[in-house]
Design a protein around this motif. Structure first.
Motif, PDB file in Angstrom:
ATOM      1  N   SER A  62       1.169   1.977   8.117  1.00  0.00           N
ATOM      2  CA  SER A  62       2.626   1.906   8.168  1.00  0.00           C
ATOM      3  C   SER A  62       3.045   0.630   8.901  1.00  0.00           C
ATOM      4  N   LEU A  63       4.094  -0.003   8.406  1.00  0.00           N
ATOM      5  CA  LEU A  63       4.694  -1.172   9.050  1.00  0.00           C
ATOM      6  C   LEU A  63       6.196  -0.922   9.119  1.00  0.00           C
ATOM      7  N   MET A  64       6.747  -0.915  10.333  1.00  0.00           N
ATOM      8  CA  MET A  64       8.172  -0.633  10.515  1.00  0.00           C
ATOM      9  C   MET A  64       8.866  -1.805  11.184  1.00  0.00           C
ATOM     10  N   ASP A  65       9.949  -2.258  10.560  1.00  0.00           N
ATOM     11  CA  ASP A  65      10.801  -3.320  11.087  1.00  0.00           C
ATOM     12  C   ASP A  65      12.073  -2.651  11.614  1.00  0.00           C
ATOM     13  N   PHE A  86       5.125   2.319  -0.747  1.00  0.00           N
ATOM     14  CA  PHE A  86       6.533   2.638  -0.923  1.00  0.00           C
ATOM     15  C   PHE A  86       7.262   2.265   0.353  1.00  0.00           C
ATOM     16  N   THR A  87       8.488   1.786   0.173  1.00  0.00           N
ATOM     17  CA  THR A  87       9.298   1.303   1.281  1.00  0.00           C
ATOM     18  C   THR A  87      10.549   2.159   1.380  1.00  0.00           C
ATOM     19  N   MET A  88      10.909   2.492   2.607  1.00  0.00           N
ATOM     20  CA  MET A  88      12.096   3.308   2.822  1.00  0.00           C
ATOM     21  C   MET A  88      13.009   2.683   3.858  1.00  0.00           C
ATOM     22  N   HIS A  89      14.266   3.023   3.749  1.00  0.00           N
ATOM     23  CA  HIS A  89      15.261   2.648   4.756  1.00  0.00           C
ATOM     24  C   HIS A  89      15.499   3.877   5.621  1.00  0.00           C
ATOM     25  N   GLN A  90      15.616   3.667   6.930  1.00  0.00           N
ATOM     26  CA  GLN A  90      15.860   4.765   7.860  1.00  0.00           C
ATOM     27  C   GLN A  90      17.024   4.416   8.772  1.00  0.00           C
ATOM     28  N   ASP A  91      17.863   5.410   9.030  1.00  0.00           N
ATOM     29  CA  ASP A  91      18.945   5.291  10.010  1.00  0.00           C
ATOM     30  C   ASP A  91      18.679   6.343  11.076  1.00  0.00           C
ATOM     31  N   CYS A  92      18.521   5.907  12.327  1.00  0.00           N
ATOM     32  CA  CYS A  92      18.102   6.811  13.401  1.00  0.00           C
ATOM     33  C   CYS A  92      19.035   6.723  14.599  1.00  0.00           C
ATOM     34  N   ILE A 103      13.989   6.318  -0.012  1.00  0.00           N
ATOM     35  CA  ILE A 103      13.051   5.337  -0.577  1.00  0.00           C
ATOM     36  C   ILE A 103      13.837   4.267  -1.321  1.00  0.00           C
ATOM     37  N   ILE A 104      13.485   3.006  -1.056  1.00  0.00           N
ATOM     38  CA  ILE A 104      14.196   1.897  -1.699  1.00  0.00           C
ATOM     39  C   ILE A 104      13.334   1.152  -2.719  1.00  0.00           C
ATOM     40  N   SER A 105      11.991   1.274  -2.635  1.00  0.00           N
ATOM     41  CA  SER A 105      11.142   0.595  -3.617  1.00  0.00           C
ATOM     42  C   SER A 105       9.724   1.122  -3.522  1.00  0.00           C
ATOM     43  N   GLY A 106       8.920   0.779  -4.528  1.00  0.00           N
ATOM     44  CA  GLY A 106       7.526   1.172  -4.521  1.00  0.00           C
ATOM     45  C   GLY A 106       6.698   0.269  -5.416  1.00  0.00           C
ATOM     46  N   THR A 111       5.650   3.106  -8.004  1.00  0.00           N
ATOM     47  CA  THR A 111       6.645   2.180  -8.551  1.00  0.00           C
ATOM     48  C   THR A 111       7.989   2.848  -8.820  1.00  0.00           C
ATOM     49  N   HIS A 112       7.980   4.062  -9.359  1.00  0.00           N
ATOM     50  CA  HIS A 112       9.233   4.739  -9.711  1.00  0.00           C
ATOM     51  C   HIS A 112       9.583   5.867  -8.743  1.00  0.00           C
ATOM     52  N   LEU A 113       8.917   5.927  -7.614  1.00  0.00           N
ATOM     53  CA  LEU A 113       9.155   6.997  -6.645  1.00  0.00           C
ATOM     54  C   LEU A 113      10.549   6.875  -6.036  1.00  0.00           C
ATOM     55  N   GLN A 114      11.224   8.006  -5.944  1.00  0.00           N
ATOM     56  CA  GLN A 114      12.517   8.084  -5.275  1.00  0.00           C
ATOM     57  C   GLN A 114      12.484   9.283  -4.345  1.00  0.00           C
TER      58      GLN A 114
END
Length: 142
Positions: A62-65, A86-92, A103-106, A111-114
């Motif tokens: 995992s890599l989190m920015d 797969f890449t996700m956006h998080q609001d915490c 999920i924003i991309s894969g 590739t098509h994961l949501q």
């Protein structure tokens, strides 16, 4: 007047058919992802490992920015496995240690994961010694 009524009914019918055909959540299944942050690469970048159960049984890195904004954070997190990533956006929120994700991309198998859901965060002293934090994400993917 009759022409306007017909046009309105046709547009409503087409909209109804379109909306029925766009239900992408019909194949949605539960997922739980446990992320352990173990290394602070830069002041706002964390790396670690993750494992998931439910619809996707896998593990990897995992890599989190992290982008702090007051008492909250907006993060982009990429989970990488041998099958893809797969890449996700998080609001915490740091006040109640909860948040949301989507999920924003894969790539590769993802590739098509949501998906989307909620998360909880734990930090020292509530995590094993040496870990910087543990996030538990639950939700649905399709």
């Amino acid at each position: 007047m009759k022409m306007q009524l017909k046009l309105t009914l046709i547009l409503l019918g087409v909209s109804f058919i379109f909306l029925l055909g766009c239900n992408k959540n019909e194949d949605a299944e539960q997922i739980t992802i446990i992320v352990t942050h173990s290394v602070l690469v830069k002041p706002i970048v964390l790396t670690g490992t993750f494992s998931s159960t439910g619809k996707i049984h896998t593990s990897g890195t995992s890599l989190m920015d992290v982008h702090p904004v007051g008492d909250s954070a907006h993060c982009t997190q990429t989970m990488t496995t041998k099958e893809g990533s797969f890449t996700m956006h998080q609001d915490c929120s740091s006040t109640n240690m909860t948040g949301s994700w989507y999920i924003i991309s894969g790539t590769g198998l993802y590739t098509h994961l949501q998906g989307n859901g909620t998360l909880t965060m734990m930090f020292p002293p509530n995590v094993p010694e040496g870990d910087l934090g543990i996030d538990t994400l639950t939700g649905i993917v399709w």
